[in-house]
Design a protein around this motif. Structure first.
Motif, PDB file in Angstrom:
ATOM      1  N   GLU A 390      -2.688 -14.121  43.455  1.00 27.26           N
ATOM      2  CA  GLU A 390      -2.560 -13.803  42.030  1.00 27.26           C
ATOM      3  C   GLU A 390      -3.026 -14.970  41.162  1.00 27.26           C
ATOM      4  N   GLU A 392      -5.242 -17.207  42.005  1.00 27.23           N
ATOM      5  CA  GLU A 392      -6.698 -17.250  42.118  1.00 27.23           C
ATOM      6  C   GLU A 392      -7.350 -16.190  41.231  1.00 27.23           C
ATOM      7  N   GLU A 393      -6.756 -14.984  41.228  1.00 29.62           N
ATOM      8  CA  GLU A 393      -7.289 -13.918  40.381  1.00 29.62           C
ATOM      9  C   GLU A 393      -7.132 -14.264  38.901  1.00 29.62           C
ATOM     10  N   LYS A 394      -5.990 -14.859  38.546  1.00 29.58           N
ATOM     11  CA  LYS A 394      -5.760 -15.256  37.152  1.00 29.58           C
ATOM     12  C   LYS A 394      -6.765 -16.320  36.728  1.00 29.58           C
ATOM     13  N   LYS A 395      -7.039 -17.237  37.650  1.00 32.06           N
ATOM     14  CA  LYS A 395      -8.016 -18.279  37.360  1.00 32.06           C
ATOM     15  C   LYS A 395      -9.408 -17.677  37.108  1.00 32.06           C
ATOM     16  N   LYS A 396      -9.757 -16.704  37.947  1.00 27.79           N
ATOM     17  CA  LYS A 396     -11.059 -16.039  37.781  1.00 27.79           C
ATOM     18  C   LYS A 396     -11.094 -15.270  36.460  1.00 27.79           C
ATOM     19  N   ARG A 397      -9.984 -14.573  36.123  1.00 26.58           N
ATOM     20  CA  ARG A 397      -9.923 -13.843  34.855  1.00 26.58           C
ATOM     21  C   ARG A 397     -10.074 -14.788  33.664  1.00 26.58           C
ATOM     22  N   ASP A 398      -9.416 -15.949  33.752  1.00 23.61           N
ATOM     23  CA  ASP A 398      -9.512 -16.933  32.672  1.00 23.61           C
ATOM     24  C   ASP A 398     -10.946 -17.437  32.513  1.00 23.61           C
ATOM     25  N   GLU A 399     -11.622 -17.646  33.643  1.00 25.20           N
ATOM     26  CA  GLU A 399     -13.004 -18.104  33.588  1.00 25.20           C
ATOM     27  C   GLU A 399     -13.905 -17.054  32.938  1.00 25.20           C
ATOM     28  N   VAL A 400     -13.707 -15.781  33.331  1.00 26.05           N
ATOM     29  CA  VAL A 400     -14.495 -14.696  32.743  1.00 26.05           C
ATOM     30  C   VAL A 400     -14.230 -14.584  31.245  1.00 26.05           C
ATOM     31  N   LEU A 401     -12.930 -14.676  30.872  1.00 27.09           N
ATOM     32  CA  LEU A 401     -12.566 -14.597  29.452  1.00 27.09           C
ATOM     33  C   LEU A 401     -13.185 -15.745  28.659  1.00 27.09           C
ATOM     34  N   GLN A 402     -13.202 -16.932  29.247  1.00 26.23           N
ATOM     35  CA  GLN A 402     -13.778 -18.078  28.572  1.00 26.23           C
ATOM     36  C   GLN A 402     -15.283 -17.888  28.361  1.00 26.23           C
TER      37      GLN A 402
END
Length: 457
Positions: A390, A392-402
């Protein structure tokens, strides 16, 4: 099959070794039961005993499955409630011990309405080990007071062992040894362990002296195990127990590869060939190769218990695995040692291989609790893995959002740049028009402004 395996939780290696031992047990039990079939039925057909053993093993695995689903910390409180019940059962066993094949076997009681013999000492051992683990885990933060621990820990231990000792010396000695080992692992002070160990040995010697002086005072099995010890320590010829002699003949006959499954000769002369001395039959039929294989499986199972204990995240879990797992292995080693006359006859069965009902089921209860501990660690590991996933997924989501935010900001800046360019173009256009009309702001500002207004109209 895959569906069934998916429902089994806990250490899969322990499951595999337990299943392997249980499956292997059918061959020696079926072979060794033929003498019982001849003596009791005269037919020699051991199929009835094989079916009975299959039922015991099946019920045993049902017990493992049901027990391993119970959270192991529940047994912390259960041990306190069950210990007084165990004392009542042990007293009843001493007074009303059943007679098996004409011999006084006060280790057993007959369960009403079912007709099954039940060895109360094995159940008492499980409860006592968990009780000791509970005490040690509770006192880990504070150094135990010796006087207080005498009442809270050692009094229940000595009462339990004392009620087992007259009828079953080997089991009492094994239980006491395992409790001492548990206290050592649980970091109970060594000087106190030394005092308790010395006191226990003195009490045992005193009881033996009293039993020798007044043999009629103890109508149970005291004279039996005392004579076994005397025969074992005696160097006189022809003093060896008949069972030991036949067991040694069976082991010597097996040589390297054995006589083959079902071809044992000594099973027809060796009493208890399907239970206490089944290891001798295994060596006779499967040879040294079979003996090493069985010993290796038990040692690998011991290794898995060590791994499971190391992985447990609580001291109670570690002590429960050690307290319930190690006695199974030591019992197996004692059974093998008796067969080769390294120890006097004890009556200890070979766990998961010897025929028997209650002994198999008690072993299965212990294994179920151990698997419950490993299941908890498995669940914790799975939760940690999910938490990491979770994150790791949150980190990826944050990167996409950024990236999306950066792209939007870049678009806004482009629009601002375009607007600024239009403003500059308008300014340049106005300036050009003024220059064309020749309105000099420097010479006549008011006239220049009027000219601009006129042009705009």
């Amino acid at each position: 099959m895959k569906q069934l395996i998916s429902r089994l939780h806990g250490d899969k290696v322990i499951w595999a070794f337990v299943a392997l031992l249980a499956l292997f047990s059918f061959m020696p039990v079926f072979s060794a039961s033929s003498n019982l079939a001849y003596m009791r039925h005269g037919s020699g057909n051991a199929l009835t005993y094989l079916l009975k053993h299959a039922i015991h093993i099946t019920i045993g695995f049902v017990i493992i499955y049901q027990v391993h689903k119970i959270p192991y910390h529940y047994f912390r409180g259960i041990s306190r409630i069950a210990l007084p019940i165990v004392w009542v059962l042990l007293v009843y066993t001493l007074v009303k011990g059943t007679v098996i094949d004409g011999a006084n076997a006060s280790r057993w009681i007959q369960i009403p309405f079912i007709g099954i013999s039940f060895q109360t000492s094995t159940f008492a051992a499980i409860v006592l080990y968990i009780f000791v683990a509970r005490y040690l885990s509770k006192k880990r933060e504070v150094a135990p007071d010796f006087k207080q621990s005498l009442l809270e820990l050692w009094l229940p231990v000595f009462v339990t062992v004392g009620l087992i000792f007259p009828a079953n010396f080997s089991t009492a000695a094994l239980i006491f040894s395992m409790v001492i080992m548990l206290t050592f692992i649980g970091k109970y002070p060594l000087k106190y362990i030394g005092i308790i160990l010395g006191t226990g040995l003195l009490c045992g010697l005193f009881f033996i002296l009293i039993a020798k002086k007044f043999p009629d005072a103890f109508p149970n099995r005291v004279d039996t195990w005392i004579s076994r010890i005397d025969n074992f320590t005696s160097d006189k010829p022809d003093e060896d127990d008949y069972q030991i002699e036949k067991a040694k003949i069976a082991i010597a006959s097996g040589e390297i590869y054995g006589l083959g499954p079902g071809k044992s000769v000594q099973k027809n002369f060796l009493p208890q060939s399907s239970s206490d001395f089944i290891f001798a039959i295994i060596v006779e039929e499967f040879g040294l190769f079979g003996a090493i294989t069985i010993i290796s499986i038990y040692l690998l199972l011991l290794f898995r218990f060590v791994v499971a204990s190391h992985k447990a995240n609580s001291l109670f879990g570690k002590l429960v695995v050690v307290g319930l797992g190690f006695p199974i292995i030591f019992q197996a080693l004692i059974n093998m040692a008796v067969a080769v006359e390294l120890l006097p006859v004890t009556g200890q069965t070979l766990p998961l291989i010897s025929s028997g009902g209650s002994s198999v089921w008690m072993t299965c209860i212990a294994l179920g609790i151990i698997l419950s501990v490993t299941k908890k660690e498995e669940e914790i590991a799975k939760e940690l893995e999910e938490a990491e996933r979770e994150l790791e997924e949150k980190k990826k989501r944050d990167e996409v959002l950024q990236r999306i935010i950066d792209r939007e900001l870049n678009g806004v800046e482009d629009e601002v740049d375009e607007n600024q360019e239009k403003v500059n173009q308008m300014k340049a256009s106005i300036k050009g028009k003024i220059m064309e009309e020749d309105f000099s702001i420097e010479e006549n500002p008011m006239l220049a402004i009027k000219g601009m207004r006129k042009n705009n109209k």
